[in-house]
Design a protein around this motif. Structure first.
Motif, PDB file in Angstrom:
ATOM      1  N   ASP A  77       0.830  -1.212   0.000  1.00  0.00           N
ATOM      2  CA  ASP A  77       0.000   0.000   0.000  1.00  0.00           C
ATOM      3  C   ASP A  77       0.860   1.256   0.000  1.00  0.00           C
ATOM      4  OD1 ASP A  77      -2.511  -1.208  -0.043  1.00  0.00           O
ATOM      5  OD2 ASP A  77      -2.623  -1.329   2.155  1.00  0.00           O
ATOM      6  N   GLY A  78       1.956   1.222   0.737  1.00  0.00           N
ATOM      7  CA  GLY A  78       2.865   2.370   0.787  1.00  0.00           C
ATOM      8  C   GLY A  78       3.494   2.663  -0.560  1.00  0.00           C
ATOM      9  N   ILE A  79       3.741   1.617  -1.333  1.00  0.00           N
ATOM     10  CA  ILE A  79       4.314   1.801  -2.670  1.00  0.00           C
ATOM     11  C   ILE A  79       3.279   2.379  -3.623  1.00  0.00           C
ATOM     12  CG2 ILE A  79       5.224   0.551  -4.686  1.00  0.00           C
ATOM     13  CD1 ILE A  79       6.450  -1.446  -2.622  1.00  0.00           C
ATOM     14  N   LEU A  80       2.027   1.926  -3.472  1.00  0.00           N
ATOM     15  CA  LEU A  80       0.979   2.330  -4.407  1.00  0.00           C
ATOM     16  C   LEU A  80       0.258   3.614  -4.022  1.00  0.00           C
ATOM     17  CD1 LEU A  80      -0.572  -1.171  -5.102  1.00  0.00           C
ATOM     18  CD2 LEU A  80       1.079   0.087  -6.486  1.00  0.00           C
ATOM     19  N   GLY A  81       0.352   4.022  -2.782  1.00  0.00           N
ATOM     20  CA  GLY A  81      -0.346   5.220  -2.330  1.00  0.00           C
ATOM     21  C   GLY A  81      -0.572   5.161  -0.830  1.00  0.00           C
ATOM     22  N   ASP A  82      -1.424   6.028  -0.330  1.00  0.00           N
ATOM     23  CA  ASP A  82      -1.610   6.144   1.109  1.00  0.00           C
ATOM     24  C   ASP A  82      -2.716   5.269   1.688  1.00  0.00           C
ATOM     25  OD1 ASP A  82       0.428   7.921   1.443  1.00  0.00           O
ATOM     26  OD2 ASP A  82      -0.845   9.687   1.136  1.00  0.00           O
ATOM     27  N   GLY A  83      -3.572   4.670   0.854  1.00  0.00           N
ATOM     28  CA  GLY A  83      -4.695   3.875   1.357  1.00  0.00           C
ATOM     29  C   GLY A  83      -4.232   2.580   2.003  1.00  0.00           C
ATOM     30  N   HIS A  84      -5.166   1.891   2.626  1.00  0.00           N
ATOM     31  CA  HIS A  84      -4.873   0.602   3.258  1.00  0.00           C
ATOM     32  C   HIS A  84      -5.610  -0.520   2.549  1.00  0.00           C
ATOM     33  CE1 HIS A  84      -2.710   2.402   6.538  1.00  0.00           C
ATOM     34  NE2 HIS A  84      -3.716   3.219   6.780  1.00  0.00           N
ATOM     35  N   MET A  85      -5.702  -0.435   1.237  1.00  0.00           N
ATOM     36  CA  MET A  85      -6.486  -1.400   0.476  1.00  0.00           C
ATOM     37  C   MET A  85      -5.934  -2.824   0.614  1.00  0.00           C
ATOM     38  SD  MET A  85      -7.542  -1.424  -3.549  1.00  0.00           S
ATOM     39  CE  MET A  85      -5.882  -1.631  -4.161  1.00  0.00           C
ATOM     40  N   PHE A  86      -4.664  -3.034   0.332  1.00  0.00           N
ATOM     41  CA  PHE A  86      -4.096  -4.380   0.397  1.00  0.00           C
ATOM     42  C   PHE A  86      -4.001  -4.876   1.835  1.00  0.00           C
ATOM     43  CE2 PHE A  86      -2.721  -3.261  -3.872  1.00  0.00           C
ATOM     44  CZ  PHE A  86      -3.018  -4.429  -4.552  1.00  0.00           C
ATOM     45  N   ARG A  87      -3.594  -4.010   2.752  1.00  0.00           N
ATOM     46  CA  ARG A  87      -3.509  -4.403   4.164  1.00  0.00           C
ATOM     47  C   ARG A  87      -4.856  -4.897   4.661  1.00  0.00           C
ATOM     48  NH1 ARG A  87      -3.563  -0.199   8.991  1.00  0.00           N
ATOM     49  NH2 ARG A  87      -5.724  -0.303   8.359  1.00  0.00           N
ATOM     50  N   ASP A  88      -5.901  -4.126   4.394  1.00  0.00           N
ATOM     51  CA  ASP A  88      -7.223  -4.487   4.890  1.00  0.00           C
ATOM     52  C   ASP A  88      -7.791  -5.702   4.157  1.00  0.00           C
ATOM     53  OD1 ASP A  88      -6.991  -2.469   6.703  1.00  0.00           O
ATOM     54  OD2 ASP A  88      -8.433  -1.119   5.746  1.00  0.00           O
ATOM     55  N   ALA A  89      -7.533  -5.820   2.859  1.00  0.00           N
ATOM     56  CA  ALA A  89      -8.010  -6.987   2.111  1.00  0.00           C
ATOM     57  C   ALA A  89      -7.381  -8.266   2.669  1.00  0.00           C
ATOM     58  CB  ALA A  89      -7.701  -6.849   0.626  1.00  0.00           C
ATOM     59  N   ILE A  90      -6.095  -8.225   2.940  1.00  0.00           N
ATOM     60  CA  ILE A  90      -5.409  -9.390   3.516  1.00  0.00           C
ATOM     61  C   ILE A  90      -5.955  -9.677   4.911  1.00  0.00           C
ATOM     62  CG2 ILE A  90      -3.183 -10.227   4.369  1.00  0.00           C
ATOM     63  CD1 ILE A  90      -1.926  -8.652   1.977  1.00  0.00           C
ATOM     64  N   ALA A  91      -6.164  -8.631   5.695  1.00  0.00           N
ATOM     65  CA  ALA A  91      -6.705  -8.812   7.044  1.00  0.00           C
ATOM     66  C   ALA A  91      -8.108  -9.406   6.986  1.00  0.00           C
ATOM     67  CB  ALA A  91      -6.714  -7.481   7.794  1.00  0.00           C
ATOM     68  N   PHE A  92      -8.970  -8.923   6.073  1.00  0.00           N
ATOM     69  CA  PHE A  92     -10.322  -9.467   5.948  1.00  0.00           C
ATOM     70  C   PHE A  92     -10.288 -10.937   5.534  1.00  0.00           C
ATOM     71  CE2 PHE A  92     -11.908  -4.962   5.238  1.00  0.00           C
ATOM     72  CZ  PHE A  92     -12.510  -4.890   6.487  1.00  0.00           C
ATOM     73  N   PHE A  93      -9.370 -11.290   4.639  1.00  0.00           N
ATOM     74  CA  PHE A  93      -9.229 -12.694   4.235  1.00  0.00           C
ATOM     75  C   PHE A  93      -8.918 -13.564   5.448  1.00  0.00           C
ATOM     76  CE2 PHE A  93      -6.272 -16.155   3.316  1.00  0.00           C
ATOM     77  CZ  PHE A  93      -7.063 -16.947   2.508  1.00  0.00           C
ATOM     78  N   TYR A  94      -7.949 -13.137   6.241  1.00  0.00           N
ATOM     79  CA  TYR A  94      -7.574 -13.941   7.407  1.00  0.00           C
ATOM     80  C   TYR A  94      -8.636 -13.907   8.508  1.00  0.00           C
ATOM     81  CZ  TYR A  94      -3.092 -15.040   5.398  1.00  0.00           C
ATOM     82  OH  TYR A  94      -2.105 -15.514   4.569  1.00  0.00           O
ATOM     83  N   ILE A  95      -9.379 -12.820   8.637  1.00  0.00           N
ATOM     84  CA  ILE A  95     -10.492 -12.795   9.585  1.00  0.00           C
ATOM     85  C   ILE A  95     -11.513 -13.863   9.194  1.00  0.00           C
ATOM     86  CG2 ILE A  95     -12.512 -11.457  10.314  1.00  0.00           C
ATOM     87  CD1 ILE A  95     -10.666  -8.974  10.325  1.00  0.00           C
ATOM     88  N   ALA A  96     -11.861 -13.931   7.913  1.00  0.00           N
ATOM     89  CA  ALA A  96     -12.815 -14.944   7.443  1.00  0.00           C
ATOM     90  C   ALA A  96     -12.266 -16.355   7.662  1.00  0.00           C
ATOM     91  CB  ALA A  96     -13.134 -14.719   5.964  1.00  0.00           C
ATOM     92  N   ASN A  97     -10.987 -16.543   7.387  1.00  0.00           N
ATOM     93  CA  ASN A  97     -10.351 -17.850   7.573  1.00  0.00           C
ATOM     94  C   ASN A  97     -10.365 -18.252   9.050  1.00  0.00           C
ATOM     95  OD1 ASN A  97      -8.861 -20.057   6.358  1.00  0.00           O
ATOM     96  ND2 ASN A  97      -7.122 -19.300   7.547  1.00  0.00           N
ATOM     97  N   GLU A  98     -10.061 -17.315   9.919  1.00  0.00           N
ATOM     98  CA  GLU A  98     -10.058 -17.601  11.358  1.00  0.00           C
ATOM     99  C   GLU A  98     -11.474 -17.898  11.845  1.00  0.00           C
ATOM    100  OE1 GLU A  98      -6.917 -17.591  13.410  1.00  0.00           O
ATOM    101  OE2 GLU A  98      -6.564 -17.968  11.296  1.00  0.00           O
ATOM    102  N   LEU A  99     -12.464 -17.183  11.309  1.00  0.00           N
ATOM    103  CA  LEU A  99     -13.852 -17.430  11.696  1.00  0.00           C
ATOM    104  C   LEU A  99     -14.279 -18.848  11.325  1.00  0.00           C
ATOM    105  CD1 LEU A  99     -16.525 -16.443  12.876  1.00  0.00           C
ATOM    106  CD2 LEU A  99     -17.065 -15.496  10.625  1.00  0.00           C
ATOM    107  N   LEU A 100     -13.912 -19.288  10.129  1.00  0.00           N
ATOM    108  CA  LEU A 100     -14.215 -20.665   9.732  1.00  0.00           C
ATOM    109  C   LEU A 100     -13.531 -21.665  10.653  1.00  0.00           C
ATOM    110  CD1 LEU A 100     -14.042 -20.501   5.843  1.00  0.00           C
ATOM    111  CD2 LEU A 100     -16.049 -20.956   7.244  1.00  0.00           C
ATOM    112  N   SER A 101     -12.288 -21.386  11.009  1.00  0.00           N
ATOM    113  CA  SER A 101     -11.542 -22.289  11.883  1.00  0.00           C
ATOM    114  C   SER A 101     -12.146 -22.330  13.289  1.00  0.00           C
ATOM    115  CB  SER A 101     -10.077 -21.855  11.943  1.00  0.00           C
ATOM    116  OG  SER A 101      -9.336 -22.748  12.733  1.00  0.00           O
TER     117      SER A 101
END
Length: 175
Positions: A77-101
């Motif tokens: 995200d720091g390379i592409l700009g100031d947003g947290h798009m990739f950070r949050d997308a990765i976090a949401f993926f792992y939140i869903a994975n942890e919820l299933l687990s």
């Protein structure tokens, strides 16, 4: 001793700021889900008699790797700009994975899990036992020069009457 605590807090805050762009609600939720998954995993393994220290140690390393992946997302995200798009997308993926687990661990401990949730877990883990209605997989035809490109969904509804589909304008048939 108080000075040591302040130094640990300062270093931890600086690391969180650098690696994660500061702390957010998404990261807090991820932390809670990771801890709950670890604790429910320990409880489920203890109840089934499969609790092993090596497995627990590797699980801690895997949980650490989740946060390393989130940090990589923030750096991208720091390379592409100031947003947290990739950070949050990765976090949401792992939140869903942890919820299933967590849900799977609850089922292992005897807590009733709704059938639709259990089927979703089985499908996502590829364990639906060969029942095509539960799998809902889409099969792709291998790419070859003369092949028509498309998706074969015939396993969902039986045979497809391709001449009728062509008459409706849905596809074109070659010779």
């Amino acid at each position: 001793m108080e000075t040591v605590g302040k130094w640990i807090l300062a270093v931890g805050s600086a690391a969180a700021s650098y690696f994660f762009g500061g702390w957010s609600g998404v990261l807090g939720a991820l932390l809670v889900f990771v801890i709950l998954d670890y604790l429910t995993g320990i409880a489920a393994a203890g109840m089934s008699g499969t609790l092993k220290s090596n497995t627990g140690l590797f699980d801690i390393a895997r949980k650490g790797l989740i946060f390393a992946m989130v940090a990589v997302g923030h750096l991208v995200d720091g390379i592409l700009g100031d947003g947290h798009m990739f950070r949050d997308a990765i976090a949401f993926f792992y939140i869903a994975n942890e919820l299933l687990s967590i849900t799977e661990n609850a089922g292992k401990m005897g807590l009733s899990v709704p059938d639709v949730i259990q089927r979703a877990i089985d499908v996502l883990k590829g364990k639906s036992g060969g029942n095509d209605k539960d799998k809902e997989l889409v099969r792709m035809q291998a790419r070859k020069q003369g092949n028509a490109q498309g998706i074969d969904v015939s396993h969902h509804n039986g045979s497809i009457d391709f001449k009728r589909v062509a008459a409706d304008g849905g596809i074109s048939l070659r010779g």
